[in-house]
Design an enzyme around this catalytic site. Structure first.
Site, PDB file in Angstrom:
ATOM      1  N   TYR A  12       0.935  -0.806   0.053  1.00  0.00           N
ATOM      2  CA  TYR A  12      -0.124   0.408   0.036  1.00  0.00           C
ATOM      3  C   TYR A  12       0.992   1.032  -0.371  1.00  0.00           C
ATOM      4  O   TYR A  12       0.330   2.349  -0.786  1.00  0.00           O
ATOM      5  CB  TYR A  12      -0.391  -0.158   0.780  1.00  0.00           C
ATOM      6  CG  TYR A  12      -1.597   1.023   1.405  1.00  0.00           C
ATOM      7  CD1 TYR A  12      -2.796   1.894   0.847  1.00  0.00           C
ATOM      8  CD2 TYR A  12      -1.632   1.963   3.149  1.00  0.00           C
ATOM      9  CE1 TYR A  12      -3.428   2.965   0.823  1.00  0.00           C
ATOM     10  CE2 TYR A  12      -2.308   2.966   3.342  1.00  0.00           C
ATOM     11  CZ  TYR A  12      -3.254   3.660   1.754  1.00  0.00           C
ATOM     12  OH  TYR A  12      -4.078   4.454   2.211  1.00  0.00           O
ATOM     13  N   THR A 158       6.363   2.607  13.921  1.00  0.00           N
ATOM     14  CA  THR A 158       4.290   2.507  14.231  1.00  0.00           C
ATOM     15  C   THR A 158       4.721   2.834  15.510  1.00  0.00           C
ATOM     16  O   THR A 158       4.912   2.343  16.961  1.00  0.00           O
ATOM     17  CB  THR A 158       3.893   1.610  14.062  1.00  0.00           C
ATOM     18  OG1 THR A 158       2.358   1.469  14.348  1.00  0.00           O
ATOM     19  CG2 THR A 158       4.006   0.122  15.158  1.00  0.00           C
ATOM     20  N   SER A 193      -0.728  -5.443  20.330  1.00  0.00           N
ATOM     21  CA  SER A 193      -0.851  -6.700  19.539  1.00  0.00           C
ATOM     22  C   SER A 193       0.309  -7.391  19.320  1.00  0.00           C
ATOM     23  O   SER A 193       1.770  -6.829  19.443  1.00  0.00           O
ATOM     24  CB  SER A 193      -1.534  -6.491  17.836  1.00  0.00           C
ATOM     25  OG  SER A 193      -0.376  -5.692  17.263  1.00  0.00           O
ATOM     26  N   TYR A 195       1.576  -8.295  15.810  1.00  0.00           N
ATOM     27  CA  TYR A 195       2.732  -7.017  15.114  1.00  0.00           C
ATOM     28  C   TYR A 195       2.976  -6.321  15.866  1.00  0.00           C
ATOM     29  O   TYR A 195       4.922  -5.765  15.728  1.00  0.00           O
ATOM     30  CB  TYR A 195       1.091  -6.628  14.598  1.00  0.00           C
ATOM     31  CG  TYR A 195       1.484  -4.999  13.088  1.00  0.00           C
ATOM     32  CD1 TYR A 195       3.229  -5.724  12.861  1.00  0.00           C
ATOM     33  CD2 TYR A 195       0.809  -4.207  14.018  1.00  0.00           C
ATOM     34  CE1 TYR A 195       2.970  -4.471  12.091  1.00  0.00           C
ATOM     35  CE2 TYR A 195       1.697  -3.180  13.103  1.00  0.00           C
ATOM     36  CZ  TYR A 195       2.180  -3.015  12.283  1.00  0.00           C
ATOM     37  OH  TYR A 195       2.438  -2.287  11.862  1.00  0.00           O
ATOM     38  N   HIS A 196       2.095  -5.380  16.552  1.00  0.00           N
ATOM     39  CA  HIS A 196       3.174  -4.630  16.917  1.00  0.00           C
ATOM     40  C   HIS A 196       4.045  -4.543  18.170  1.00  0.00           C
ATOM     41  O   HIS A 196       5.413  -3.605  18.270  1.00  0.00           O
ATOM     42  CB  HIS A 196       2.451  -3.242  17.949  1.00  0.00           C
ATOM     43  CG  HIS A 196       0.865  -2.197  16.719  1.00  0.00           C
ATOM     44  ND1 HIS A 196      -0.451  -2.856  16.698  1.00  0.00           N
ATOM     45  CD2 HIS A 196       0.999  -1.343  16.864  1.00  0.00           C
ATOM     46  CE1 HIS A 196      -1.271  -2.363  16.163  1.00  0.00           C
ATOM     47  NE2 HIS A 196       0.007  -0.953  15.960  1.00  0.00           N
ATOM     48  N   LYS A 199       6.390  -5.021  16.125  1.00  0.00           N
ATOM     49  CA  LYS A 199       8.690  -3.829  15.760  1.00  0.00           C
ATOM     50  C   LYS A 199       8.899  -3.286  16.851  1.00  0.00           C
ATOM     51  O   LYS A 199       9.713  -2.476  16.236  1.00  0.00           O
ATOM     52  CB  LYS A 199       6.499  -2.494  15.271  1.00  0.00           C
ATOM     53  CG  LYS A 199       5.645  -2.699  14.604  1.00  0.00           C
ATOM     54  CD  LYS A 199       6.881  -2.948  12.616  1.00  0.00           C
ATOM     55  CE  LYS A 199       6.323  -1.231  12.390  1.00  0.00           C
ATOM     56  NZ  LYS A 199       6.723  -2.147  10.791  1.00  0.00           N
ATOM     57  N   GLU A 342      -8.253  -3.040  24.474  1.00  0.00           N
ATOM     58  CA  GLU A 342      -7.088  -2.118  24.198  1.00  0.00           C
ATOM     59  C   GLU A 342      -8.156  -0.965  25.060  1.00  0.00           C
ATOM     60  O   GLU A 342      -9.619  -1.280  25.465  1.00  0.00           O
ATOM     61  CB  GLU A 342      -7.112  -0.975  22.851  1.00  0.00           C
ATOM     62  CG  GLU A 342      -8.628  -0.966  22.100  1.00  0.00           C
ATOM     63  CD  GLU A 342      -9.059  -0.649  20.329  1.00  0.00           C
ATOM     64  OE1 GLU A 342      -7.659  -0.687  20.075  1.00  0.00           O
ATOM     65  OE2 GLU A 342      -9.985  -0.777  19.491  1.00  0.00           O
TER      66      GLU A 342
HETATM   67  N1  USQ Z   1     -11.096   0.615  14.316  1.00  0.00           N
HETATM   68  C1  USQ Z   1     -12.416   0.659  14.812  1.00  0.00           C
HETATM   69  N2  USQ Z   1     -12.949  -0.007  14.453  1.00  0.00           N
HETATM   70  C2  USQ Z   1     -12.914  -0.520  12.858  1.00  0.00           C
HETATM   71  C3  USQ Z   1     -11.740  -0.387  12.572  1.00  0.00           C
HETATM   72  C4  USQ Z   1     -10.404   0.275  13.969  1.00  0.00           C
HETATM   73  O1  USQ Z   1     -12.641   1.235  15.831  1.00  0.00           O
HETATM   74  O2  USQ Z   1     -13.424  -0.991  12.267  1.00  0.00           O
HETATM   75  C5  USQ Z   1     -10.082   1.399  16.153  1.00  0.00           C
HETATM   76  C6  USQ Z   1      -9.632  -0.073  16.903  1.00  0.00           C
HETATM   77  O3  USQ Z   1     -10.191  -0.841  17.723  1.00  0.00           O
HETATM   78  C7  USQ Z   1      -7.965   1.083  16.354  1.00  0.00           C
HETATM   79  C8  USQ Z   1      -7.838   2.436  15.935  1.00  0.00           C
HETATM   80  O4  USQ Z   1      -9.621   1.758  15.115  1.00  0.00           O
HETATM   81  O5  USQ Z   1      -8.352   1.270  17.618  1.00  0.00           O
HETATM   82  C9  USQ Z   1      -7.508   1.916  14.871  1.00  0.00           C
HETATM   83  O6  USQ Z   1      -7.605   0.626  13.990  1.00  0.00           O
HETATM   84  P1  USQ Z   1      -6.942   0.280  12.388  1.00  0.00           P
HETATM   85  O7  USQ Z   1      -6.548  -0.923  12.468  1.00  0.00           O
HETATM   86  O8  USQ Z   1      -6.460   1.270  11.707  1.00  0.00           O
HETATM   87  O9  USQ Z   1      -5.111   0.424  12.668  1.00  0.00           O
HETATM   88  P2  USQ Z   1      -3.778  -0.296  13.613  1.00  0.00           P
HETATM   89  O10 USQ Z   1      -4.278  -1.550  13.811  1.00  0.00           O
HETATM   90  O11 USQ Z   1      -3.646   0.368  14.701  1.00  0.00           O
HETATM   91  O12 USQ Z   1      -2.690  -1.143  12.548  1.00  0.00           O
HETATM   92  C10 USQ Z   1      -2.778  -0.177  11.385  1.00  0.00           C
HETATM   93  C11 USQ Z   1      -1.745  -0.249  10.328  1.00  0.00           C
HETATM   94  C12 USQ Z   1      -0.698  -0.632  11.283  1.00  0.00           C
HETATM   95  C13 USQ Z   1      -0.022   0.773  11.595  1.00  0.00           C
HETATM   96  C14 USQ Z   1      -1.508   1.198  12.812  1.00  0.00           C
HETATM   97  C15 USQ Z   1      -0.437   2.260  12.770  1.00  0.00           C
HETATM   98  O13 USQ Z   1      -2.758  -1.533   9.625  1.00  0.00           O
HETATM   99  O14 USQ Z   1       0.544  -1.627  10.120  1.00  0.00           O
HETATM  100  O15 USQ Z   1       1.388   0.190  12.390  1.00  0.00           O
HETATM  101  O16 USQ Z   1      -2.116   0.925  11.519  1.00  0.00           O
HETATM  102  S1  USQ Z   1      -0.651   2.452  14.576  1.00  0.00           S
HETATM  103  O17 USQ Z   1      -2.241   2.272  15.031  1.00  0.00           O
HETATM  104  O18 USQ Z   1      -0.302   3.779  15.212  1.00  0.00           O
HETATM  105  O19 USQ Z   1      -0.382   1.543  15.784  1.00  0.00           O
END
Ligand code: USQ
Length: 395
Positions: A12, A158, A193, A195-196, A199, A342
């Protein structure tokens, strides 16, 4: 011309990044094992549209711009594949000019299993995430140490490494005073997670390499990215980037826009107070190019928080609802049981000045930006599969 090797160049972010560096005149090589495409097939996640593979895209790029992006389809968790990209044993799967590109001045490392839900599916996906991500980073570190010690490593980290602590999040480091003495350490990490967590471990590996062998590393602590258009993808539809909206590989804002267009209630997990730092894909490109132009000295790890603004899940849902309704959709918001573990209501105050000081000019999430995203997604409405939007991977 400086020479950049982009690991994870099919992804992406990887593909738009490759085109940007190529536009700027860098010699670009991309490497990828197509993990994301294979996993999407195996899990039947769907995609908003199909995209040509790396070789086809590099050919289109060459036809349209006269610029070459060399391609290697390889598994970077294999140390010999990684080292071949540094010592010339690589056999490119696409190249216009014959011969080895040479050891890279800069290596941009995106080549990881990037999905938190994927890593939490079961012990096999957790194992894959741990082995793939850590072996790739370790292979990169040793290839640079042994074969090209002056290469600058730019690593995508991240913001999720920091978690959601009840104190302000600094840019990578924290000065600690303890019993009258002071020292500076990596800011405490507490990932949410597997994954995290990989990192966090990547950061530890590279920080070790910096201290032991004087490597030059920039770690970009990125938040969730949204959007799909960059200057280069706009040149031709065949240059579009991969766009996922499913629960495994889609990120929240991209998912919400697809949900709004398809009449699927926006999936707010739990209370929706989860706050994160977000950025437009256009800003990812600005950040990585500016980071590549500002390498640290040997023996330094520079860390930047790569976000442009913060929002809670509820705030994002409300913005998408407003923008969607203005375009004639009837957007519903639905709080559903959170499949993740979370905090849903928490303090969040990260610093993110470093990249702005380097010259990044943020594209904020305005109504116009959301409108543009809606317009593209609407044009692919007939491809949207509602059955892949939610599958409930539990932590
Ligand atoms: N969330 C919802 N509804 C959804 C999807 C997600 O409420 O349908 C919430 C999640 O629970 C979370 C937040 O939105 O609290 C962000 O979720 P996300 O799926 O957009 O992001 P995340 O799983 O944290 O991972 C993504 C990327 C990853 C990157 C990360 C940055 O997939 O590669 O490292 O964002 S960060 O979140 O700052 O760690």
């Amino acid at each position: 011309m400086p020479n950049i090797l982009i690991l994870g160049g099919d992804g992406y972010l990887g593909w738009p990044t490759a085109m940007r560096f190529s536009s700027l005149g860098w010699d670009v090589t991309i490497a990828d094992n197509y993990f994301r495409r294979h996993a999407c097939d195996k899990l039947d996640t769907g995609m908003l549209y199909t995209v040509p593979n790396m070789i086809s895209r590099a050919k289109v790029w060459y036809e349209l711009t006269g610029k070459e992006i060399k391609v290697s389809v390889c598994d970077l968790a294999d140390p010999e594949a990684m080292r071949g990209l540094f010592d010339g044993r690589v056999e490119y799967d696409f190249a216009v000019k014959k011969g080895f590109a040479g050891p890279p001045d800069t290596v941009l490392h995106y080549a990881e299993q990037p999905s938190a839900p994927y890593s939490q599916m079961n012990y096999r996906t957790a194992n894959f995430t741990v082995t793939n991500n850590l072996l790739t980073t370790n292979n990169l570190m040793y290839a640079v140490r042994d074969l090209s010690p002056s290469s600058h490593i730019v690593k995508l980290g991240t913001m999720g490494e920091y978690g959601t602590p009840n104190i302000d999040i600094e840019e990578g480091w924290l000065e600690v005073e303890h019993k009258g003495r002071k020292d500076t350490f990596l800011f405490p990490r507490q990932a949410g997670s597997i994954y995290h967590t990989t990192k966090v471990m990547d950061t530890d590996l590279l920080w070790f390499g910096v201290r032991m062998w004087g490597l030059k590393v920039t770690d970009l602590m990125q938040g969730p990215v949204y959007g799909l258009e960059t200057e280069e993808t706009a040149i031709d539809p065949r240059l579009a980037t991969i766009f996922n909206y499913d629960e495994i590989f889609g990120t929240i804002l991209n998912r919400f826009v697809v949900q709004a267009v398809s009449g699927y209630p926006l999936t707010v997990y739990g209370k929706g107070g989860q706050t994160r730092g977000y950025l437009n894909i256009k800003d990812t490109l600005q950040c990585v190019t500016m980071a590549a132009d500002s390498p640290p000295e040997s023996g330094r790890l520079d860390i930047y928080n790569q976000i442009m603004e913060t929002f809670s899940v509820n705030q994002l849902a409300e913005k998408v609802q407003k923008a969607g309704n203005a375009r004639g959709h009837q957007v519903e918001i639905k709080q559903i049981q959170n499949p993740r573990i979370e905090k849903e209501d928490h303090y969040y105050n990260p610093t993110y000045q470093g990249l702005i000081e380097l010259g990044v000019k943020p594209h904020y999430l305005t109504d116009t930006v959301l409108d543009g995203l809606f317009a593209v997604v609407e044009s692919f409405k007939s491809n949207i599969r509602k059955d892949v939007i939610f599958r409930g991977v539990k932590w």
